[in-house]
Motif scaffolding. Structure first.
Motif, mmCIF file in Angstrom:
data_model
loop_
_atom_site.group_PDB
_atom_site.id
_atom_site.type_symbol
_atom_site.label_atom_id
_atom_site.label_comp_id
_atom_site.label_asym_id
_atom_site.label_seq_id
_atom_site.Cartn_x
_atom_site.Cartn_y
_atom_site.Cartn_z
ATOM 1 N N ASN A 229 -15.870 -75.231 -70.353
ATOM 2 C CA ASN A 229 -16.277 -76.209 -69.349
ATOM 3 C C ASN A 229 -17.736 -75.989 -68.941
ATOM 4 O O ASN A 229 -18.030 -74.981 -68.298
ATOM 5 N N PRO A 230 -18.663 -76.877 -69.307
ATOM 6 C CA PRO A 230 -18.476 -78.070 -70.133
ATOM 7 C C PRO A 230 -18.128 -77.698 -71.567
ATOM 8 O O PRO A 230 -18.520 -76.644 -72.060
ATOM 9 N N ASN A 231 -17.410 -78.614 -72.202
ATOM 10 C CA ASN A 231 -16.901 -78.293 -73.529
ATOM 11 C C ASN A 231 -18.001 -78.396 -74.591
ATOM 12 O O ASN A 231 -18.909 -79.207 -74.496
ATOM 13 N N ASN A 232 -17.871 -77.571 -75.562
ATOM 14 C CA ASN A 232 -18.728 -77.587 -76.739
ATOM 15 C C ASN A 232 -17.849 -77.984 -77.920
ATOM 16 O O ASN A 232 -16.895 -77.267 -78.224
ATOM 17 N N PRO A 233 -18.067 -79.191 -78.523
ATOM 18 C CA PRO A 233 -19.340 -79.909 -78.561
ATOM 19 C C PRO A 233 -19.421 -81.212 -77.778
ATOM 20 O O PRO A 233 -20.482 -81.828 -77.778
ATOM 21 N N ASP A 234 -18.357 -81.675 -77.132
ATOM 22 C CA ASP A 234 -18.398 -83.040 -76.596
ATOM 23 C C ASP A 234 -18.841 -83.118 -75.136
ATOM 24 O O ASP A 234 -19.013 -84.214 -74.599
ATOM 25 N N LEU B 93 -21.906 -89.484 -78.422
ATOM 26 C CA LEU B 93 -20.557 -89.269 -77.901
ATOM 27 C C LEU B 93 -20.528 -88.385 -76.669
ATOM 28 O O LEU B 93 -19.484 -88.254 -76.039
ATOM 29 N N GLY B 94 -21.648 -87.771 -76.337
ATOM 30 C CA GLY B 94 -21.653 -86.875 -75.184
ATOM 31 C C GLY B 94 -22.350 -85.575 -75.519
ATOM 32 O O GLY B 94 -23.196 -85.505 -76.399
ATOM 33 N N GLY B 95 -21.983 -84.535 -74.791
ATOM 34 C CA GLY B 95 -22.594 -83.228 -74.954
ATOM 35 C C GLY B 95 -23.111 -82.736 -73.623
ATOM 36 O O GLY B 95 -22.642 -83.134 -72.556
ATOM 37 N N THR B 96 -24.069 -81.842 -73.667
ATOM 38 C CA THR B 96 -24.774 -81.385 -72.478
ATOM 39 C C THR B 96 -26.250 -81.654 -72.698
ATOM 40 O O THR B 96 -26.652 -82.168 -73.747
#
Length: 345
Positions: free
Chosen positions: A152-157, A287-290
């Motif tokens: 959290n936050p997730n890797n990779p999304d 799709l997302g990420g950090t």
């Protein structure tokens, strides 16, 4: 409830793939131009400008003193907002902490939230646990689960679970002597309010990585935050010198520099938005990420990976998700121009 059992690796030789494997990329694409641009990791390309004057000779020639470790851990506690009943344990990277968890919690049935950092299922498989991948937070509380893992936050999304929801999971697991592990490796680049550390539920261990946001992955520094009893057991498992002398000096200096991290978050947010725009313009679907990495999809992701590699740019592919590529941030204008040219074909 959507859940599936994650099969164990095929052999003891199997290991998760990671970013940053430039030697393998050079061997596979020997004609690629140098220098390579490594966008396969989620590491800040603008590292913390530490004062080299703090690295006197004794940092290299003497064993680390306990007092220096205590100072580093106290500085980390202030930086992360650790609750008064919590303790911080320093380690040489997150990997030793992940490897130590099965001995700390001899869980037989482990639930992991979604597809993410593959060292977590690999380590629990190696310890003989049954690993279940679940897609909903509520499934982490199933009666037949001994331990839950959330990146959290997730890797990779980049998926984020609210701290209140994680606290509920922790409480339900603790009520039957279960445990919760939250890997906050990328939390430094997210709003501090999203961290579970200030709440610190019972029977919970929270992992924090230093090198990613501070751009100093080679320093090998990380922390675990937990209740005093668990923290003490983890410290004993790591041994008397868990962190090098240079890491103690640089980590203490950087974690005390709150202003640098605030400015860095703003710069990373700007660069991540720029990267999303570039990816959209060249046919990818973000799709997302950090703000340290962006995940994108494309029907021809495998072809795009090879095209970028032939241009000397390494990104992260996922055999489990063949339409995905993960992009780190270019570090300077020249790197941005090379990436834009390679994406444009």
């Amino acid at each position: 409830m959507d859940a599936r059992h994650d099969p164990a690796p095929a052999s003891a030789a199997s290991r998760p793939r990671h970013g940053g494997e430039l030697d393998a990329a050079r061997a596979r694409f020997p004609q690629a131009p140098e220098p390579w641009i490594d966008l396969s990791t989620g590491i800040n390309p603008r590292p913390y400008p530490f004062d080299a004057g703090t690295l006197g000779e004794e940092r290299w020639t003497r064993l680390p003193e306990r007092a220096a470790i205590d100072r580093l851990e106290a500085t980390a506690a202030r930086a992360y907002g650790v609750a008064p009943h919590g303790r911080v344990v320093a380690a040489s990277g997150t990997q030793p902490l992940i490897a130590a968890l099965p001995a700390l919690f001899p869980a037989r049935r482990v639930a992991i939230l979604g597809f993410g950092y593959q060292e977590h299922p690999a380590r629990w498989h190696a310890a003989g646990a049954q690993v279940r991948i679940v897609e909903e937070v509520e499934a982490l509380c199933a009666q037949d689960i001994d331990l839950a893992v959330v990146v959290n936050p997730n890797n990779p999304d980049g998926r984020l679970v609210e701290p209140g929801d994680l606290a509920t999971v922790a409480a339900r697991l603790a009520a039957r002597d279960g445990a919760l592990v939250v890997d906050e490796a990328f939390m430094d680049v997210v709003a501090p309010s999203r961290s579970l550390i200030p709440a610190l539920p019972p029977r919970t261990i929270i992992l924090r990585s230093f090198g990613k946001a501070y751009g100093l992955a080679g320093l090998r520094l990380s922390f675990a935050v937990s209740e005093p009893d668990l923290a003490g057991r983890l410290r004993a498992a790591l041994g008397p010198w868990p962190v090098s002398g240079p890491a103690l000096a640089i980590g203490t200096q950087a974690l005390a520099d709150a202003g640098w991290l605030v400015r860095t978050r703003a710069q990373l947010d700007h660069d991540a938005a720029r990267l999303d725009g570039l990816l959209r313009a060249t046919g990818f679907q973000p799709l997302g990420g950090t703000s340290l990495f962006r995940l994108a999809a494309a029907p021809d992701a495998a072809h795009s990976f090879e095209r970028l590699a032939r241009a000397g740019i390494l990104v992260r592919s996922f055999p489990e998700r063949p339409h995905w590529l993960r992009f780190g941030l270019p570090g300077d204008d020249a790197a941005w121009r090379r990436l834009e040219a390679a994406l444009a074909g």
